[in-house]
Enzyme design. Structure first.
Site, PDB file in Angstrom:
ATOM      1  CG  ASN A  47      47.819  -7.034  13.501  1.00 39.73           C
ATOM      2  OD1 ASN A  47      49.023  -7.051  13.740  1.00 39.73           O
ATOM      3  ND2 ASN A  47      47.104  -8.139  13.344  1.00 39.73           N
ATOM      4  CG  MET A  50      37.989 -10.184   6.512  1.00 44.52           C
ATOM      5  SD  MET A  50      39.547 -11.083   6.603  1.00 44.52           S
ATOM      6  CE  MET A  50      39.001 -12.672   6.057  1.00 44.52           C
ATOM      7  NE  ARG A  51      35.089  -6.460  -1.737  1.00 47.93           N
ATOM      8  CZ  ARG A  51      34.116  -5.849  -2.399  1.00 47.93           C
ATOM      9  NH1 ARG A  51      34.206  -4.582  -2.695  1.00 47.93           N
ATOM     10  NH2 ARG A  51      33.035  -6.497  -2.750  1.00 47.93           N
ATOM     11  CG  LEU A  89      43.145  -3.678  -1.504  1.00 55.23           C
ATOM     12  CD1 LEU A  89      44.147  -2.546  -1.240  1.00 55.23           C
ATOM     13  CD2 LEU A  89      41.814  -3.349  -0.871  1.00 55.23           C
ATOM     14  CG  HIS A 142      49.415 -13.853   5.151  1.00 52.86           C
ATOM     15  ND1 HIS A 142      48.072 -13.988   4.875  1.00 52.86           N
ATOM     16  CD2 HIS A 142      49.940 -15.099   5.111  1.00 52.86           C
ATOM     17  CE1 HIS A 142      47.809 -15.271   4.650  1.00 52.86           C
ATOM     18  NE2 HIS A 142      48.924 -15.965   4.796  1.00 52.86           N
ATOM     19  CG  ASP A 170      51.835  -7.824  -5.760  1.00 50.08           C
ATOM     20  OD1 ASP A 170      50.859  -8.476  -5.318  1.00 50.08           O
ATOM     21  OD2 ASP A 170      52.902  -8.363  -6.127  1.00 50.08           O
ATOM     22  CD  GLU A 171      48.200  -4.642 -10.501  1.00 48.41           C
ATOM     23  OE1 GLU A 171      48.185  -5.410 -11.469  1.00 48.41           O
ATOM     24  OE2 GLU A 171      48.580  -3.467 -10.550  1.00 48.41           O
ATOM     25  CD  GLU A 182      49.246 -11.592  12.917  1.00 47.74           C
ATOM     26  OE1 GLU A 182      48.515 -10.668  12.537  1.00 47.74           O
ATOM     27  OE2 GLU A 182      48.843 -12.759  13.031  1.00 47.74           O
TER      28      GLU A 182
HETATM   29  C1  GRF Z   1      45.563 -11.152  11.675  1.00 46.81           C
HETATM   30  O1  GRF Z   1      45.870 -12.497  11.956  1.00 46.81           O
HETATM   31  C2  GRF Z   1      46.240 -10.728  10.399  1.00 46.81           C
HETATM   32  O2  GRF Z   1      47.465 -11.342  10.192  1.00 46.81           O
HETATM   33  C3  GRF Z   1      45.254 -11.160   9.343  1.00 46.81           C
HETATM   34  O3  GRF Z   1      43.985 -10.906   9.917  1.00 46.81           O
HETATM   35  C4  GRF Z   1      44.085 -10.958  11.337  1.00 46.81           C
HETATM   36  C5  GRF Z   1      43.553  -9.663  11.864  1.00 46.81           C
HETATM   37  O4  GRF Z   1      43.520  -9.640  13.276  1.00 46.81           O
HETATM   38  N1  GRF Z   1      45.480 -10.458   8.106  1.00 46.81           N
HETATM   39  P1  GRF Z   1      43.196  -8.285  14.025  1.00 46.81           P
HETATM   40  O5  GRF Z   1      41.842  -7.832  13.505  1.00 46.81           O
HETATM   41  O6  GRF Z   1      44.287  -7.317  13.699  1.00 46.81           O
HETATM   42  O7  GRF Z   1      43.141  -8.626  15.481  1.00 46.81           O
END
Ligand code: GRF
Length: 205
Positions: free
Chosen positions: A14, A90-91, A93, A109, A141-142, A174
């Site tokens: 992304n 992966m956290r 906030l 997402h 948001d939170e 995405e």
């Molecule tokens: C994506 O599927 C995104 O929607 C999710 O985590 C993944 C990240 O993929 N939040 P990348 O690291 O952008 O390839």
């Protein structure tokens, strides 16, 4: 010129799509000021280095939550970041972190929220048996995967799909959706009313 800060933990596809769309002008008047990862071996960090962008590694391990958040916010402010884009970070906030950038943190997402928040959303949607899924770009948001929605794209679930083929087709969307959302948010003629993000109504003369 708006400065973006990208937070990621993994592959970074992304982020790469965003960088590409800035370079080609599809996201105008923006530059990526810094890419921050908790993991030194994240694929996205290698890409950022190849693109000559500023990168930082701020690990989760071995630091208190509050100290980690302070370090993250300090780094973002030092790079004069206007908007923070979570791209597979992966956290969750903390509320304090979110409050430092009100309506200036975006996330993507891989489901049509509010369906299937949390981890492995594509797998959750596939197992549930939905016929349509997709992706959502929203303000952070939170609460987890919860803020006002900016862009959604739908993806049909085919009889021939498994969770991997579905996830791959969602990922293609995405890459389009995130840049569209960023370009909209950077324009000043959008606003959030309640949970609704949209064009500002024209001023009455
Ligand atoms: C994506 O599927 C995104 O929607 C999710 O985590 C993944 C990240 O993929 N939040 P990348 O690291 O952008 O390839």
């Amino acid at each position: 010129m708006k400065h973006l800060g990208i937070l990621l933990s993994g592959r970074g596809s992304n982020f790469e799509a965003i960088a590409h769309n800035i370079a080609t002008g599809r996201i105008p008047d923006a530059r990526i000021a810094v890419v921050i990862s908790n993991k030194p071996d994240a694929g996205g960090i290698a890409t950022a280095q190849r693109l000559g962008l500023n990168t930082l590694i701020i690990p989760f391990k071995g630091t208190e939550r509050a100290d980690h958040d302070r370090a993250m916010v300090a780094a973002l402010k030092q790079h004069q970041v206007d908007f923070v884009c979570l791209a597979g970070y992966m956290r969750l906030l903390s509320p304090w972190f979110v409050q430092q950038f009100p309506r200036r943190i975006l996330n993507i997402h891989p489901s049509l929220l509010p369906a299937f928040p949390g981890l492995e959303a594509q797998e959750q949607a596939f197992a549930y048996g939905v016929k349509v899924s997709g992706c959502t770009v929203h303000f952070v948001d939170e609460e987890l995967d919860h803020g006002a929605i900016i862009v959604q794209k739908t993806v049909p679930v085919l009889d021939s799909d498994d969770e991997h083929t579905l996830a791959a087709r969602i990922l293609e969307q995405e890459h389009v959706a995130y840049s569209e959302a960023i370009a909209m948010v950077l324009q000043s003629d959008y606003e959030v009313v309640g949970r609704r993000f949209g064009k500002k109504s024209p001023a009455v003369a």
